[in-house]
Design an enzyme around this catalytic site. Sequence first.
Site, PDB file in Angstrom:
ATOM      1  CE  LYS A   1      16.044  -8.170 -30.121  1.00 44.91           C
ATOM      2  NZ  LYS A   1      15.087  -8.520 -29.039  1.00 44.91           N
TER       3      LYS A   1
ATOM      4  CE  LYS B   1       7.850  -2.499 -34.479  1.00 46.80           C
ATOM      5  NZ  LYS B   1       7.473  -2.562 -33.041  1.00 46.80           N
TER       6      LYS B   1
ATOM      7  CE  LYS C   1       5.492  -8.091 -29.186  1.00 47.75           C
ATOM      8  NZ  LYS C   1       6.125  -6.771 -29.427  1.00 47.75           N
TER       9      LYS C   1
ATOM     10  N   GLY D   1      11.239  -7.136 -24.085  1.00 49.91           N
ATOM     11  CA  GLY D   1      10.011  -6.744 -23.377  1.00 49.91           C
ATOM     12  C   GLY D   1       8.929  -6.238 -24.311  1.00 49.91           C
ATOM     13  CG  ASP D   2       5.012  -5.631 -26.427  1.00 49.41           C
ATOM     14  OD1 ASP D   2       5.464  -4.957 -27.356  1.00 49.41           O
ATOM     15  OD2 ASP D   2       3.787  -5.707 -26.205  1.00 49.41           O
TER      16      ASP D   2
ATOM     17  CB  SER E   1      16.656  -4.893 -28.982  1.00 53.73           C
ATOM     18  OG  SER E   1      15.775  -4.723 -27.902  1.00 53.73           O
TER      19      SER E   1
HETATM   20  P1  NDP Z   1       3.936  -1.212 -20.583  1.00 56.08           P
HETATM   21  O1  NDP Z   1       3.412  -2.478 -20.026  1.00 56.08           O
HETATM   22  O2  NDP Z   1       5.157  -0.613 -19.973  1.00 56.08           O
HETATM   23  O3  NDP Z   1       2.808  -0.100 -20.568  1.00 56.08           O
HETATM   24  C1  NDP Z   1       1.598  -0.299 -21.219  1.00 56.08           C
HETATM   25  C2  NDP Z   1       0.705   0.896 -20.986  1.00 56.08           C
HETATM   26  O4  NDP Z   1      -0.424   0.792 -21.846  1.00 56.08           O
HETATM   27  C3  NDP Z   1       0.143   0.963 -19.575  1.00 56.08           C
HETATM   28  O5  NDP Z   1      -0.063   2.292 -19.216  1.00 56.08           O
HETATM   29  C4  NDP Z   1      -1.171   0.197 -19.713  1.00 56.08           C
HETATM   30  O6  NDP Z   1      -2.151   0.542 -18.747  1.00 56.08           O
HETATM   31  C5  NDP Z   1      -1.625   0.642 -21.083  1.00 56.08           C
HETATM   32  N1  NDP Z   1      -2.451  -0.421 -21.676  1.00 56.08           N
HETATM   33  C6  NDP Z   1      -2.080  -1.702 -21.914  1.00 56.08           C
HETATM   34  N2  NDP Z   1      -3.090  -2.406 -22.437  1.00 56.08           N
HETATM   35  C7  NDP Z   1      -4.122  -1.567 -22.521  1.00 56.08           C
HETATM   36  C8  NDP Z   1      -5.440  -1.708 -22.983  1.00 56.08           C
HETATM   37  N3  NDP Z   1      -5.904  -2.870 -23.444  1.00 56.08           N
HETATM   38  N4  NDP Z   1      -6.226  -0.604 -22.940  1.00 56.08           N
HETATM   39  C9  NDP Z   1      -5.759   0.581 -22.470  1.00 56.08           C
HETATM   40  N5  NDP Z   1      -4.516   0.765 -22.013  1.00 56.08           N
HETATM   41  C10 NDP Z   1      -3.709  -0.290 -22.040  1.00 56.08           C
HETATM   42  O7  NDP Z   1       4.171  -1.500 -22.137  1.00 56.08           O
HETATM   43  P2  NDP Z   1       5.064  -0.688 -23.182  1.00 56.08           P
HETATM   44  O8  NDP Z   1       5.095   0.749 -22.846  1.00 56.08           O
HETATM   45  O9  NDP Z   1       6.332  -1.429 -23.350  1.00 56.08           O
HETATM   46  O10 NDP Z   1       4.237  -0.915 -24.536  1.00 56.08           O
HETATM   47  C11 NDP Z   1       3.227  -0.014 -24.980  1.00 56.08           C
HETATM   48  C12 NDP Z   1       3.003  -0.202 -26.462  1.00 56.08           C
HETATM   49  O11 NDP Z   1       4.212   0.045 -27.172  1.00 56.08           O
HETATM   50  C13 NDP Z   1       2.569  -1.605 -26.888  1.00 56.08           C
HETATM   51  O12 NDP Z   1       1.704  -1.499 -28.004  1.00 56.08           O
HETATM   52  C14 NDP Z   1       3.876  -2.252 -27.335  1.00 56.08           C
HETATM   53  O13 NDP Z   1       3.643  -3.303 -28.245  1.00 56.08           O
HETATM   54  C15 NDP Z   1       4.543  -1.069 -27.998  1.00 56.08           C
HETATM   55  N6  NDP Z   1       5.994  -1.124 -28.142  1.00 56.08           N
HETATM   56  C16 NDP Z   1       6.810  -1.345 -27.080  1.00 56.08           C
HETATM   57  C17 NDP Z   1       8.167  -1.351 -27.240  1.00 56.08           C
HETATM   58  C18 NDP Z   1       9.112  -1.509 -26.105  1.00 56.08           C
HETATM   59  O14 NDP Z   1      10.310  -1.419 -26.316  1.00 56.08           O
HETATM   60  N7  NDP Z   1       8.651  -1.704 -24.876  1.00 56.08           N
HETATM   61  C19 NDP Z   1       8.783  -1.189 -28.566  1.00 56.08           C
HETATM   62  C20 NDP Z   1       7.836  -0.880 -29.607  1.00 56.08           C
HETATM   63  C21 NDP Z   1       6.496  -0.878 -29.384  1.00 56.08           C
HETATM   64  P3  NDP Z   1      -2.479  -0.460 -17.534  1.00 56.08           P
HETATM   65  O15 NDP Z   1      -1.279  -0.403 -16.636  1.00 56.08           O
HETATM   66  O16 NDP Z   1      -3.712   0.068 -16.942  1.00 56.08           O
HETATM   67  O17 NDP Z   1      -2.654  -1.820 -18.162  1.00 56.08           O
HETATM   68  O1  2IT Z   2       7.275  -4.059 -30.475  1.00 55.97           O
HETATM   69  C1  2IT Z   2       8.505  -3.992 -30.331  1.00 55.97           C
HETATM   70  O2  2IT Z   2       9.247  -3.582 -31.232  1.00 55.97           O
HETATM   71  C2  2IT Z   2       9.068  -4.372 -29.032  1.00 55.97           C
HETATM   72  N1  2IT Z   2       8.323  -4.701 -28.130  1.00 55.97           N
HETATM   73  C3  2IT Z   2      10.559  -4.382 -28.830  1.00 55.97           C
HETATM   74  C4  2IT Z   2      11.157  -5.638 -29.397  1.00 55.97           C
HETATM   75  C5  2IT Z   2      12.618  -5.865 -29.110  1.00 55.97           C
HETATM   76  O3  2IT Z   2      13.073  -6.958 -29.477  1.00 55.97           O
HETATM   77  O4  2IT Z   2      13.287  -5.000 -28.546  1.00 55.97           O
END
Ligand code: NDP
Ligand code: 2IT
Length: 449
Positions: free
Chosen positions: A90, A114, A126, A165-166, A381
Site C-alpha cells: 500500500k 508509517k 510506492k 496518489g502522491d 485510504s
Molecule cells: P501535490 O502534487 O498535490 O503538491 C505538491 C506540492 O509540493 C506542490 O505545491 C509542488 O509545487 C510542491 N513541490 C513538489 N516538488 C517540489 C520540489 N522538488 N521542490 C519544491 N516544491 C515542490 O502533492 P501532495 O500534496 O500530495 O504531496 C506533498 C508531500 O506530501 C509529498 O512529500 C508526498 O509524498 C507527501 N504525502 C502525501 C500524501 C497524500 O495523501 N497525498 C500522504 C502522505 C504524504 P509545484 O506545483 O511547483 O511542483
Molecule cells: O505517502 C503517503 O502516505 C501517500 N502518498 C498516501 C498513500 C496511500 O496509499 O494513501
Amino acid sequence: MNKYLNKVIEEVEAKNSHEPEFLQAVKEVLCSVEQILEKHPEYEKAAILERITEPERIISFRVPWVNDKGEVIVNRGYRVQFSSLIGPYKGGLRFHPSVNQSIMKFLGFEQIFKNALTGLPIGGAKGGADFDPKGKSDNEIMLFCQSFMTELYRHIGQDVDVPAGDIGVGGREIGYLFGQYRRIRNSYEGGVLTGKDICYGGSLARKEATGYGLLFYVREMLKANGQTLQGKTVTISGSGNVAIYACEKAVSFGAKVVAMSDSNGCIYDKNGIDLDLIKQIKEVERARIKEYLRVHKDAQYMERTDEDSPIWEIKTDIALPCATQNELTLNSAKKLVQNGVIAIGEGANMPTTQEAVDYLLEKGVLVAPAKAANAGGVATSAIEMTQNSIRYYYTFEEVEAKLEKIMINIFNDCKVNAEKYGCPKNYVAGANLAAFQKLANAMMAQGIV
Ligand code: NDP
Ligand code: 2IT
C-alpha cells in the site's frame, strides 16, 4: 554502535551507494532502534535488518504515450513492493520528473513504518514515473495514465497491492487509472486504488485526510507540551493536496497561516492566507502561486533562487513542510530557530534533512516526524478499502472521527516509546521505535520469508 547494526548499515551503504535518499531513510530508522537490537539478540540470527531493508520486489517498466503534437514520448514507470508483512502492499504513486529508483525506494521504505503505525492491515509500497504533469493537457494526462496502467495492472489488485496518489497524482489521475484498470480486468474492483472520487467508490474525507491528520498530530504534540494552536502563526510549504488541507485545519484550530509556496517561490500574506483563492489557483486553474498577487496586491511574493526555500525565512511559531523531501535544510532550520519556531510538523515525506532534524531537536524544537504525522492519508485510504469491501459508505463525520482517533493513537505510541527508551519529547525516535517493534514482532512470527 551495536556490531550487528554497524555491519548492516555498511552492507546497505555498499549495495545502494548510488541511492542517497534511500540510504538517508534507512540510516535514520536503523540508528534509532539500537536499544531494541540490544534487547533482542535473536534479531540478528533472523536477519531482521537485512530483510527489512531489502524490497520484496522492484518493478520498472516502459510507459510510451503520444502527446498532443503526435510525438511519441517514453517515460519510466516504477512500483516498489517493499513489504507485504502486515497487509497488501500500500502506498502512493508519484508523477514528477525527479522520480528515480532511490526516491521510490526511500518512499517505499518509509511507507512500511508509517503503515505499521496506523495499526491497520497495510503493507508498504510506492510507485510512479518520471513524467512531468506540468503544462500537459487533460488528454495527455489521460493517455499517460492509461499507458501506465496497461503495464501496472498485472502487478496490483485489492488484496495484492493498492496504489493511491502522491505528488502529481490526485483525483483526476486516479480516475483515469481506475477506468483503465476496470476496462482491462472487465470487473469492478473498488478497492484496487484509493483516493477515488466519491461518485465511483471513493471515501469522504480522503482528500482532506493527510492535511487534517497532520494537524490532529500537531495539536496532540502541542497539548502534551502545554501548548495549543490557538493564535499561533503557521507557515506551510507547498500548495498541493497536503498543504491545502493542513491550512484549512490549522485555521479551524485558531491558528493564522501567513505563507504558502510552490516550487517557484512563496507568498507571504500578513493578513492570513486566502485559502479559497489558493484552491482556485491550484485545484481549478493548476497555475503558479504567484497568481495570488492578482487579487491580494499587498501580499509579498519571494522567488526561490537556491535549495533554501524563502518560506523558512519568515518568522513563525509553527512550520509545516508539506512539499517534498529535503526541502528544509540546516540553514533553513537555523533561520527558523532564530525566529523563535516552537514546532515542526512534517506533512511531506522526509522533508527535513538529517542535520536539520538533529539541530532542531538539540534546540528543543518539537518535531512531528513524517512517518507518524502524515499517516492520516494512508490510514484513510485503508478506511476507503474497508468501505469498498463492505459495500457501504461512511459519512464525512464518521471518517473524520476515525482519522482523529488514529492520529491520537499514533501520537501516543510515539510519546510512550520516546519515554520508554529514554528520549522523552523525541517523537522522531519514538515513531521509529514503535513501528520497528511492531514489524520485528510480525517478522519473527512469520519465519524466514
Ligand atoms: P501535490 O502534487 O498535490 O503538491 C505538491 C506540492 O509540493 C506542490 O505545491 C509542488 O509545487 C510542491 N513541490 C513538489 N516538488 C517540489 C520540489 N522538488 N521542490 C519544491 N516544491 C515542490 O502533492 P501532495 O500534496 O500530495 O504531496 C506533498 C508531500 O506530501 C509529498 O512529500 C508526498 O509524498 C507527501 N504525502 C502525501 C500524501 C497524500 O495523501 N497525498 C500522504 C502522505 C504524504 P509545484 O506545483 O511547483 O511542483
Ligand atoms: O505517502 C503517503 O502516505 C501517500 N502518498 C498516501 C498513500 C496511500 O496509499 O494513501
